[in-house]
Design an enzyme around this catalytic site. Structure first.
Site, PDB file in Angstrom:
ATOM      1  N   LYS A   1      10.961   0.225  -9.842  1.00 52.71           N
ATOM      2  CA  LYS A   1      10.150  -1.295 -10.268  1.00 52.71           C
ATOM      3  C   LYS A   1       9.209  -1.006 -11.426  1.00 52.71           C
ATOM      4  CE  LYS A   1       8.711  -5.321  -7.779  1.00 52.71           C
ATOM      5  NZ  LYS A   1       8.337  -5.895  -6.290  1.00 52.71           N
TER       6      LYS A   1
ATOM      7  N   GLU B   1      10.043 -14.221   8.340  1.00 53.45           N
ATOM      8  CA  GLU B   1       9.198 -15.343   8.586  1.00 53.45           C
ATOM      9  C   GLU B   1       9.381 -15.720  10.158  1.00 53.45           C
ATOM     10  OE1 GLU B   1      10.367 -15.206   5.805  1.00 53.45           O
ATOM     11  OE2 GLU B   1       8.589 -15.128   4.355  1.00 53.45           O
TER      12      GLU B   1
ATOM     13  N   ARG C   1      10.497 -21.612   6.745  1.00 53.56           N
ATOM     14  CA  ARG C   1      11.704 -20.845   7.296  1.00 53.56           C
ATOM     15  C   ARG C   1      11.551 -20.599   8.574  1.00 53.56           C
ATOM     16  NH1 ARG C   1      14.294 -16.359   3.514  1.00 53.56           N
ATOM     17  NH2 ARG C   1      14.999 -18.297   2.530  1.00 53.56           N
TER      18      ARG C   1
HETATM   19  C1  LIG Z   1      11.385 -16.246   2.245  1.00 54.79           C
HETATM   20  C2  LIG Z   1      10.379 -15.614   1.244  1.00 54.79           C
HETATM   21  N1  LIG Z   1       9.316 -15.048   1.773  1.00 54.79           N
HETATM   22  C3  LIG Z   1       8.482 -14.208   0.947  1.00 54.79           C
HETATM   23  C4  LIG Z   1       8.560 -14.322  -0.553  1.00 54.79           C
HETATM   24  C5  LIG Z   1       7.595 -13.596  -1.478  1.00 54.79           C
HETATM   25  N2  LIG Z   1       8.539 -12.426  -2.192  1.00 54.79           N
HETATM   26  C6  LIG Z   1       8.734 -12.675  -3.375  1.00 54.79           C
HETATM   27  S1  LIG Z   1       9.398 -11.383  -3.853  1.00 54.79           S
HETATM   28  C7  LIG Z   1       9.302 -10.498  -2.668  1.00 54.79           C
HETATM   29  C8  LIG Z   1       9.512  -9.013  -2.742  1.00 54.79           C
HETATM   30  C9  LIG Z   1      11.121  -8.858  -2.868  1.00 54.79           C
HETATM   31  O1  LIG Z   1      11.429  -7.503  -2.762  1.00 54.79           O
HETATM   32  P1  LIG Z   1      12.731  -6.983  -3.282  1.00 54.79           P
HETATM   33  O2  LIG Z   1      13.774  -7.996  -2.844  1.00 54.79           O
HETATM   34  O3  LIG Z   1      12.942  -5.655  -2.819  1.00 54.79           O
HETATM   35  O4  LIG Z   1      12.730  -7.291  -4.770  1.00 54.79           O
HETATM   36  P2  LIG Z   1      11.693  -6.503  -5.984  1.00 54.79           P
HETATM   37  O5  LIG Z   1      10.691  -7.356  -6.233  1.00 54.79           O
HETATM   38  O6  LIG Z   1      11.425  -5.050  -5.231  1.00 54.79           O
HETATM   39  O7  LIG Z   1      12.860  -6.168  -6.954  1.00 54.79           O
HETATM   40  C10 LIG Z   1       8.629 -11.309  -1.664  1.00 54.79           C
HETATM   41  C11 LIG Z   1       8.279 -10.734  -0.180  1.00 54.79           C
HETATM   42  C12 LIG Z   1       9.522 -14.963  -0.921  1.00 54.79           C
HETATM   43  N3  LIG Z   1       9.827 -15.234  -2.324  1.00 54.79           N
HETATM   44  N4  LIG Z   1      10.510 -15.759   0.122  1.00 54.79           N
END
Ligand SMILES: Cc1ncc(C[n+]2csc(CCOP(=O)(O)OP(=O)(O)O)c2C)c(N)n1
Length: 647
Positions: free
Chosen positions: A284, A374, A402
């Site tokens: 990242k 969630e 959700r």
């Molecule tokens: C249902 C839901 N909960 C929380 C989020 C907030 N959120 C956005 S990106 C993220 C982290 C995602 O991590 P990953 O899938 O590993 O992607 P990365 O950013 O590490 O590339 C979160 C928790 C979301 N978008 N959707």
């Protein structure tokens, strides 16, 4: 071009993925270099999601090179990592308007581009959607590839596993690419994350990487390729991975920044059928040291100076600003936890965004980051509440959607004492319709046993959180993104012994609750009574000054303060409700239902969001567009006053 400092001649020659497919392997590497640089310059001037996109530059190039997009479907999970994809799919020049009103969105949007196969913003939907597309392709006898690209954070959600469970027992032609960077927004959590870490553990990963390079040195023609691929694949399989057990052919792990590996591996996997999972390792923030060093900070950022990494927008650099509602909540949580050791704090992967950093450091044993889960967060809280703990679930309005069944079935029906601290209610700004908190009042209000509170400022937020915590049963306190309002207007109040508003007084640190089910009057006027549910109170008071209207902060959507409503009806000709929620089913509807039920015939104007999506833009622009700023509210009320509608 808005960003002209660098030489992006190769990138500028790419107007669609078809142009990418013409490049040599050397040129592809150069394209990735220019793409990363462009992305950095672009996001540093507009703000937006950065770390995730920096980590998917090579993957994006490889995917558009190998797959025949848009015929083949790329389904990106969450979609915050799709800026490189947008740049390569004809939207390079639109990046300057990213997430701004009228500009392109920060997430994939089907109406924005034929390359955005599926609209997102919320996580963990990609595998289900890509599986659906692959089934549709089969029905239509289309030979297209359907690819889900999902992060290790998004993979922690139940939805992802529901889709794996379905796909793994089917013969669907589906490729899942697991983009593993060991991070969610904060460091990833849970047993799955530990499993992935073991797969990536130093020796194994480098052996496989070297091995895969050897196998891929001379890529044979198609049939032979398939056989060799199988062997190669078997060589890469780590026996007993979770995904193999679930019916997927597991490939990897491979270095997701190495195009020389990524492209041939993708080509090889394409020769196979059935459910397949490619596990790639990425970093990242890749390629920009401050983001590599602090991926959480650069997950989503305001505009910043590329050379120093420091924020450049006024809002972000303003050190004298009032606290945000999130900070008020975070402080309250720590204070209440100190006072009551039964308190536990739960977040579904939003430690920073929900204001739980300090709590997690001070009370590590009472802090639970459950991953992007969630539904689990809510039922976990219900279980804790059954057995003597006092859970506070810190959750964004949009993500609580959700966990709706869990809210009803696990919490409300059993009347359990769970506090929902609902952040990002109302307008969120640049993230757009997937993240707007426009529905929580509507979907919470119809659930028996729920108490719902809408604080109007810092003091009310803190006080109502305490009221919620002391309440026996489920309760929700909802507050918006951004800073608390500082009312400068001196206002009359009906509270005994006070003539001025206590709005700006220093916030009590004694954790005092506010009276249950009671509104507070902020201004006495004539003819018009404005009943405010939440933080538009400050705007309402300004409007009231112009109209000489009465103003109440209703504080409670449920139970409604019906005494205040009755008094307001008796003393005024017109009732106006104001909320930053959908009018349909919202707080104003609660007032309307009460008036109908009591057979009270009075004029009622409900102000809130109409039945439309709230697109991205700055909060001020959106408030103005939806007539929730001072001129808009004033105009709407004046139009109603001047209309011929009889009571
Ligand atoms: C249902 C839901 N909960 C929380 C989020 C907030 N959120 C956005 S990106 C993220 C982290 C995602 O991590 P990953 O899938 O590993 O992607 P990365 O950013 O590490 O590339 C979160 C928790 C979301 N978008 N959707």
């Amino acid at each position: 071009m808005p960003f002209s400092k660098s030489n992006w001649s190769l990138l500028e020659s790419i107007n669609s993925p078809a142009d990418v497919r013409k490049l040599s392997s050397q040129q592809l590497k150069e394209l990735a270099r220019q793409l990363r640089e462009f992305l950095l310059e672009s996001v540093s001037s507009t703000g937006g999601h950065l770390s995730a996109g920096l980590g998917t530059v090579e993957l994006t190039v490889a995917l558009h090179y190998v797959f025949n997009t848009p015929y083949d479907r790329l389904v990106w999970d969450v979609g915050h990592q799709t800026y490189p994809h947008k740049i390569l799919t004809g939207r390079r020049d639109k990046m300057a308007g990213l997430r701004q009103k009228g500009g392109i969105a920060g997430f994939p949007k089907r109406e924005e581009s034929e390359y955005d196969a599926f609209g997102t913003g919320h996580s963990s939907t990609s595998i289900a959607a890509a599986l659906g597309m692959s089934i549709a392709a089969r029905q239509h006898r289309e030979n297209r590839h359907c690819v889900a690209i999902i992060g290790d954070g998004a993979m922690t959600a139940g939805m992802a596993f529901e889709a794996l469970n379905h796909a793994g027992d089917s013969d669907a032609n589906l490729l899942v690419i697991l983009n593993d960077n060991d991070m969610s927004i904060s460091p990833n959590v849970g047993a799955l994350s530990n499993h992935l870490t073991r797969l990536l553990s130093g020796d194994l990963f480098s052996t496989l990487r070297e091995g895969s390079k050897k196998v891929l040195e001379n890529i044979p023609p198609a049939l032979e390729l398939a056989r060799r691929t199988e062997e190669h694949v078997k060589g890469m399989i780590v026996p007993g991975t979770l995904f193999e057990e679930l019916g997927f052919t597991y490939f990897g792990p491979v270095d997701g920044h190495d195009l020389d590996t990524l492209i041939p591996v993708l080509k090889n996997i394409n020769q196979q059928t059935g459910p397949r999972l490619l596990h790639i390792r990425t970093q990242k923030g890749k390629g920009y040291f401050p983001a590599e060093d602090a991926p959480v900070k650069y997950h989503a950022t305001s505009a910043f100076d590329l050379s120093t990494g420091k924020a450049t927008t006024a809002a972000a650099t303003n050190t004298s600003k009032s606290p945000s509602y999130t900070e008020v909540f975070g402080q309250w949580l720590c204070d209440m936890a100190t006072q009551d050791e039964r308190l536990v704090g739960i977040t579904p992967a939003m430690r920073e965004g929900s204001g739980l950093v300090e709590f997690s450091e001070k009370f590590p044993q009472r802090y639970f980051d459950v991953g992007i889960a969630e539904q689990h967060a809510v039922t976990l809280a219900a279980g804790m509440a059954c057995d003597g703990l006092k859970p506070v679930v810190a959750i964004y309005s949009t993500f609580l959607q959700r966990a709706y069944d869990q809210l009803i079935h696990d919490v409300a029906i059993q009347n359990l004492s769970v506090v929902f601290a609902i952040d990002r209610a109302g307008i969120v700004g640049a993230d757009g319709p997937t993240h707007t908190g426009a529905y929580d009042l509507s979907f919470l209000r119809c659930i028996p046993n729920m108490v719902i509170m809408t604080p109007a400022d810092e003091a009310e937020c803190r006080g109502l959180l305490t009221t919620a915590f002391l309440h026996d049963g489920p309760s929700a306190v909802r507050y918006p993104r951004g800073c608390v309002h500082n009312l400068s207007t001196a206002v009359n109040t009906n509270e005994a012994g006070k003539t001025k508003s206590g709005h700006n007084k220093s916030i009590n640190d004694k954790l005092q609750s506010l009276p249950f089910g009671q509104a507070k009057q902020y201004r006495q006027g004539k003819k018009i009574a404005i009943l405010v549910f939440g933080t538009l109170l400050s705007t309402a008071i300004e409007v009231a000054e112009e109209l000489d209207a009465s103003v109440y902060s209703m504080r409670f959507v449920k139970p409604l303060d019906t005494n205040t409503i009755k008094t307001a009806v008796e003393q005024h000709d017109l009732l106006v409700t104001i909320e930053d929620n959908a009018i349909a089913g919202g707080a104003g509807s609660a007032v309307s239902e009460y008036l109908n039920e009591q057979n009270i015939n009075t004029r009622l104007l409900q102000i809130g969001f109409p039945d439309e999506l709230i697109n991205h833009g700055s909060p001020d622009e959106l408030l103005s567009d939806w007539k929730l700023d001072k001129p808009g509210i004033l105009q709407t009320i004046q139009e109603r006053v001047n209309s011929n509608v009889s009571p």
